[in-house]
Motif scaffolding. Structure first.
Motif, PDB file in Angstrom:
ATOM      1  N   ARG A   1      -7.245  -2.277  20.851  1.00 53.97           N
ATOM      2  CA  ARG A   1      -7.322  -3.013  19.576  1.00 53.97           C
ATOM      3  C   ARG A   1      -8.000  -4.368  19.773  1.00 53.97           C
ATOM      4  O   ARG A   1      -8.862  -4.767  19.000  1.00 53.97           O
ATOM      5  N   ASP A   2      -7.622  -5.072  20.851  1.00 55.06           N
ATOM      6  CA  ASP A   2      -8.121  -6.427  21.085  1.00 55.06           C
ATOM      7  C   ASP A   2      -9.535  -6.478  21.658  1.00 55.06           C
ATOM      8  O   ASP A   2     -10.220  -7.477  21.468  1.00 55.06           O
ATOM      9  N   ASN A   3      -9.958  -5.438  22.369  1.00 64.32           N
ATOM     10  CA  ASN A   3     -11.215  -5.530  23.117  1.00 64.32           C
ATOM     11  C   ASN A   3     -12.241  -4.445  22.821  1.00 64.32           C
ATOM     12  O   ASN A   3     -13.424  -4.662  23.028  1.00 64.32           O
ATOM     13  N   CYS A   4     -11.815  -3.288  22.384  1.00 62.27           N
ATOM     14  CA  CYS A   4     -12.715  -2.135  22.261  1.00 62.27           C
ATOM     15  C   CYS A   4     -13.043  -1.782  20.810  1.00 62.27           C
ATOM     16  O   CYS A   4     -14.129  -1.282  20.525  1.00 62.27           O
ATOM     17  N   SER A   5     -12.100  -2.049  19.923  1.00 63.04           N
ATOM     18  CA  SER A   5     -12.249  -1.599  18.538  1.00 63.04           C
ATOM     19  C   SER A   5     -13.384  -2.316  17.805  1.00 63.04           C
ATOM     20  O   SER A   5     -13.913  -1.775  16.840  1.00 63.04           O
ATOM     21  N   THR A   6     -13.787  -3.503  18.277  1.00 65.24           N
ATOM     22  CA  THR A   6     -14.878  -4.196  17.594  1.00 65.24           C
ATOM     23  C   THR A   6     -16.175  -3.398  17.662  1.00 65.24           C
ATOM     24  O   THR A   6     -17.009  -3.499  16.774  1.00 65.24           O
ATOM     25  N   CYS A   7     -16.330  -2.581  18.700  1.00 59.35           N
ATOM     26  CA  CYS A   7     -17.508  -1.718  18.813  1.00 59.35           C
ATOM     27  C   CYS A   7     -17.173  -0.260  18.481  1.00 59.35           C
ATOM     28  O   CYS A   7     -17.874   0.374  17.692  1.00 59.35           O
ATOM     29  N   HIS A   8     -16.107   0.259  19.076  1.00 58.13           N
ATOM     30  CA  HIS A   8     -15.776   1.682  18.936  1.00 58.13           C
ATOM     31  C   HIS A   8     -14.972   1.997  17.683  1.00 58.13           C
ATOM     32  O   HIS A   8     -14.830   3.173  17.335  1.00 58.13           O
ATOM     33  N   GLY A   9     -14.461   0.983  17.003  1.00 59.14           N
ATOM     34  CA  GLY A   9     -13.704   1.188  15.773  1.00 59.14           C
ATOM     35  C   GLY A   9     -12.254   1.558  16.039  1.00 59.14           C
ATOM     36  O   GLY A   9     -11.937   2.148  17.066  1.00 59.14           O
ATOM     37  N   MET A  10     -11.382   1.227  15.116  1.00 54.68           N
ATOM     38  CA  MET A  10      -9.963   1.554  15.261  1.00 54.68           C
ATOM     39  C   MET A  10      -9.738   3.060  15.219  1.00 54.68           C
ATOM     40  O   MET A  10      -8.769   3.557  15.762  1.00 54.68           O
ATOM     41  N   GLU A  11     -10.645   3.783  14.587  1.00 57.05           N
ATOM     42  CA  GLU A  11     -10.519   5.241  14.508  1.00 57.05           C
ATOM     43  C   GLU A  11     -11.230   5.949  15.661  1.00 57.05           C
ATOM     44  O   GLU A  11     -11.247   7.171  15.723  1.00 57.05           O
ATOM     45  N   GLY A  12     -11.904   5.177  16.541  1.00 59.00           N
ATOM     46  CA  GLY A  12     -12.611   5.770  17.668  1.00 59.00           C
ATOM     47  C   GLY A  12     -13.932   6.415  17.291  1.00 59.00           C
ATOM     48  O   GLY A  12     -14.522   7.152  18.077  1.00 59.00           O
ATOM     49  N   ASP A  13     -14.413   6.124  16.091  1.00 56.54           N
ATOM     50  CA  ASP A  13     -15.600   6.785  15.559  1.00 56.54           C
ATOM     51  C   ASP A  13     -16.909   6.044  15.855  1.00 56.54           C
ATOM     52  O   ASP A  13     -17.968   6.427  15.375  1.00 56.54           O
ATOM     53  N   GLY A  14     -16.821   4.970  16.642  1.00 55.59           N
ATOM     54  CA  GLY A  14     -18.029   4.210  16.977  1.00 55.59           C
ATOM     55  C   GLY A  14     -18.531   3.334  15.850  1.00 55.59           C
ATOM     56  O   GLY A  14     -19.662   2.889  15.881  1.00 55.59           O
ATOM     57  N   ARG A  15     -17.670   3.052  14.870  1.00 56.40           N
ATOM     58  CA  ARG A  15     -18.088   2.276  13.704  1.00 56.40           C
ATOM     59  C   ARG A  15     -17.289   0.979  13.558  1.00 56.40           C
ATOM     60  O   ARG A  15     -16.881   0.608  12.463  1.00 56.40           O
ATOM     61  N   GLY A  16     -17.097   0.294  14.684  1.00 55.90           N
ATOM     62  CA  GLY A  16     -16.435  -1.003  14.632  1.00 55.90           C
ATOM     63  C   GLY A  16     -17.335  -2.028  13.970  1.00 55.90           C
ATOM     64  O   GLY A  16     -18.519  -1.783  13.742  1.00 55.90           O
ATOM     65  N   PRO A  17     -16.799  -3.224  13.657  1.00 53.68           N
ATOM     66  CA  PRO A  17     -17.591  -4.249  12.958  1.00 53.68           C
ATOM     67  C   PRO A  17     -18.847  -4.698  13.703  1.00 53.68           C
ATOM     68  O   PRO A  17     -19.815  -5.091  13.085  1.00 53.68           O
ATOM     69  N   ARG A  18     -18.863  -4.617  15.024  1.00 53.32           N
ATOM     70  CA  ARG A  18     -20.058  -4.985  15.796  1.00 53.32           C
ATOM     71  C   ARG A  18     -21.048  -3.841  15.927  1.00 53.32           C
ATOM     72  O   ARG A  18     -22.191  -4.057  16.327  1.00 53.32           O
TER      73      ARG A  18
END
Length: 107
Positions: A26-43
């Motif tokens: 949540r803190d380090n990966c989701s910005t790129c990979h997304g909270m759903e793991g779909d690769g659609r994080g905000p970055r």
């Protein structure tokens, strides 16, 4: 063969902790990979090639615990994926690997 491949464990006898792994993700990966793991994080919009979509069939067929651990540790050439072993210790990498495997890859 595939089911055996997916039962491989983390290296060096490490065991990942899902709760700690979820927080690190949540803190380090989701910005790129997304909270759903779909690769659609905000970055993800700014990154080329796009971050890995863990839900994609190819990801689910190829990413087991050792592969995740290696990619998280060493990063991926020609992508924005950094080598997290410069930031995280082996246990933290195991925790994130286990969370990603359990949450997104394992079906």
């Amino acid at each position: 063969k595939l089911s055996t491949h997916m039962q491989l464990t983390l290296p060096d006898g490490l065991r990942g902790d899902l709760t700690r792994g979820e927080q690190l993700y949540r803190d380090n990966c989701s910005t790129c990979h997304g909270m759903e793991g779909d690769g659609r994080g905000p970055r993800a919009y700014f990154i080329n090639p796009k971050p890995r979509n863990f839900l994609h069939t190819a990801s689910r067929a190829s990413l087991n615990r050792p592969a995740l651990y290696e990619s998280i540790s060493k990063g991926k050439l020609r992508t924005e994926m950094p080598a997290w072993d410069k930031v995280f210790n082996a246990q933290q990498i195991a925790d994130v690997s286990e969370f990603v495997f359990h949450q997104f890859i394992k079906q």
